[in-house]
Design a protein around this motif. Structure first.
Motif, short mmCIF file in Angstrom:
data_model
loop_
_atom_site.label_atom_id
_atom_site.label_comp_id
_atom_site.label_asym_id
_atom_site.label_seq_id
_atom_site.Cartn_x
_atom_site.Cartn_y
_atom_site.Cartn_z
N TYR A 1 0.82 -1.21 0.00
CA TYR A 1 0.00 0.00 0.00
C TYR A 1 0.85 1.26 0.00
CZ TYR A 1 -2.86 3.86 1.38
OH TYR A 1 -3.43 5.11 1.40
N VAL A 2 1.90 1.30 0.80
CA VAL A 2 2.76 2.48 0.87
C VAL A 2 3.39 2.74 -0.49
CG1 VAL A 2 4.85 3.44 1.89
CG2 VAL A 2 3.21 2.23 3.33
N GLY A 3 3.77 1.67 -1.18
CA GLY A 3 4.33 1.82 -2.52
C GLY A 3 3.32 2.35 -3.50
N TYR A 4 2.08 1.84 -3.42
CA TYR A 4 1.01 2.32 -4.29
C TYR A 4 0.76 3.80 -4.07
CZ TYR A 4 -3.72 2.79 -6.22
OH TYR A 4 -4.84 3.21 -6.92
N GLN A 5 0.73 4.21 -2.82
CA GLN A 5 0.52 5.62 -2.48
C GLN A 5 1.64 6.49 -3.08
OE1 GLN A 5 1.22 6.98 1.67
NE2 GLN A 5 -0.80 7.94 1.53
N GLU A 6 2.87 6.08 -2.89
CA GLU A 6 3.99 6.85 -3.41
C GLU A 6 3.95 6.90 -4.94
OE1 GLU A 6 8.86 6.92 -3.66
OE2 GLU A 6 7.87 5.34 -2.50
N ALA A 7 3.58 5.79 -5.56
CA ALA A 7 3.52 5.74 -7.02
C ALA A 7 2.51 6.73 -7.58
CB ALA A 7 3.18 4.32 -7.47
N LYS A 8 1.34 6.78 -6.97
CA LYS A 8 0.31 7.70 -7.46
C LYS A 8 0.71 9.15 -7.18
CE LYS A 8 -2.77 5.00 -9.33
NZ LYS A 8 -3.06 5.09 -10.79
N ARG A 9 1.31 9.41 -6.04
CA ARG A 9 1.78 10.76 -5.73
C ARG A 9 2.85 11.20 -6.74
NH1 ARG A 9 2.64 10.63 0.89
NH2 ARG A 9 0.47 11.14 1.46
N ALA A 10 3.82 10.32 -6.96
CA ALA A 10 4.92 10.65 -7.85
C ALA A 10 4.45 10.82 -9.29
CB ALA A 10 6.00 9.57 -7.77
N ALA A 11 3.52 9.97 -9.73
CA ALA A 11 3.00 10.09 -11.09
C ALA A 11 2.27 11.41 -11.27
CB ALA A 11 2.07 8.91 -11.39
N GLU A 12 1.44 11.78 -10.30
CA GLU A 12 0.77 13.09 -10.38
C GLU A 12 1.79 14.22 -10.47
OE1 GLU A 12 -2.21 14.40 -7.75
OE2 GLU A 12 -3.42 12.57 -7.84
N ALA A 13 2.81 14.16 -9.63
CA ALA A 13 3.83 15.21 -9.61
C ALA A 13 4.54 15.32 -10.95
CB ALA A 13 4.83 14.95 -8.49
N ILE A 14 4.92 14.19 -11.52
CA ILE A 14 5.58 14.20 -12.83
C ILE A 14 4.69 14.85 -13.88
CG2 ILE A 14 6.33 12.71 -14.73
CD1 ILE A 14 8.40 12.77 -12.57
#
Length: 289
Positions: A132-145
């Motif tokens: 879950y923590v990885g999924y959260q970071e992935a979505k945050r990072a993708a939005e930021a990019i």
């Protein structure tokens, strides 16, 4: 919107979105790994891509252009960056299927609770994001990019938990069947509250927001939230059987480390309306039971 590229889109909300676009007369291109079949026949064009292979994107998107891209299959910052690079100058708007997971655990999150314009992403592949923590970071990072680098308007649709009669995860169905059949369940935190959205309304919202002038993050969904104990009571009242909650029961698929709900005031102010959560849940409980 005359043409649309859908990255993913062969199951659940994606299938509904493709059908809405077809019905509207939009020229649809579906880009997937090609592993799953679909029922759209010659109504759509198809491209084979691997989100973890930038060269496959370059090859697939060469000499092509679309009005809108719906990204339903991005699960890393690297994939977001690669897709941006390969679609530069080829699309006019980017609709990213994000998640309320970008928010820390808690209730009533407004869009400003996570700011992708200042978040500092680290480039990683989807294999580097675990749990879950990885999924959260992935979505945050993708939005930021996307928000920090795109040269076209971007919308990040932060969906809450998606439910519907076509929900292949069967998470809500799990609870209904356990109550109906008298099977014990383990619910670690029955007081935690969650937000939901109907799968049909999720697809309709993606379609509508793509035709609007809006850009930025947005929380769609039913305006209310519900605790797991309230969900159990709703199921009990409709089925007429008491839920068995036990430490030895089958773990609820909604067992999460924290509450998880969003504020939908923004979409309401934009004129969007979603079915009440009580009505949505009662309809699905009756369906599953």
């Amino acid at each position: 919107m005359k043409s649309a590229l859908i990255l993913g889109g062969t199951q659940f909300v994606g299938k509904r979105l493709v059908q809405l676009l077809i019905d509207e007369g939009v020229e649809v291109t579906v880009a997937t790994r090609g592993f799953a079949s679909d029922a759209f026949g010659d109504q759509v064009s198809r491209l084979i891509i691997n989100r973890e292979d930038a060269q496959s994107l370059e090859k697939a998107f060469k000499d092509r252009a679309w009005d809108v891209v719906f990204d339903q299959s991005c699960y890393s910052s690297q994939e977001a960056l690669d897709t941006l690079n390969e679609l530069k100058g080829k699309v006019q708007k980017y609709i990213f299927t994000s998640s309320q997971a970008v928010y820390d655990f808690g209730t009533n999150h407004v869009e400003e609770s996570f700011n992708p314009f200042v978040y500092k992403p680290v480039l990683k592949s989807r294999r580097d994001y675990i749990g879950y923590v990885g999924y959260q970071e992935a979505k945050r990072a993708a939005e930021a990019i996307l928000f920090q680098n795109a040269d076209f308007p971007v919308v990040a649709v932060r969906f809450p938990i998606i439910i519907g009669k076509d929900d292949y995860t069967n998470r809500l169905q799990f609870h209904v069947e356990h109550v109906k059949e008298g099977k014990p369940m383990f619910i670690e935190h029955p007081e935690f509250r969650y937000s939901f959205i109907d799968s049909g309304e999720a697809a309709s919202f993606l379609f509508s927001i793509a035709k609007s002038d809006y850009q930025g993050p947005v929380n769609p969904g039913s305006p209310e939230d519900i605790s797991l104990i309230e969900l159990m009571e709703l199921i009990e009242n409709l089925i007429g059987t008491k839920a068995i909650i036990s430490d030895d029961g089958n773990p609820s698929p909604y067992n999460l480390p924290g509450a998880w709900s969003v504020n939908t005031s923004l979409v309401k102010s934009m004129g969007y309306r979603f079915v009440s959560l009580d009505s949505l849940l009662k309809s699905l409980v009756r369906h599953y039971s």
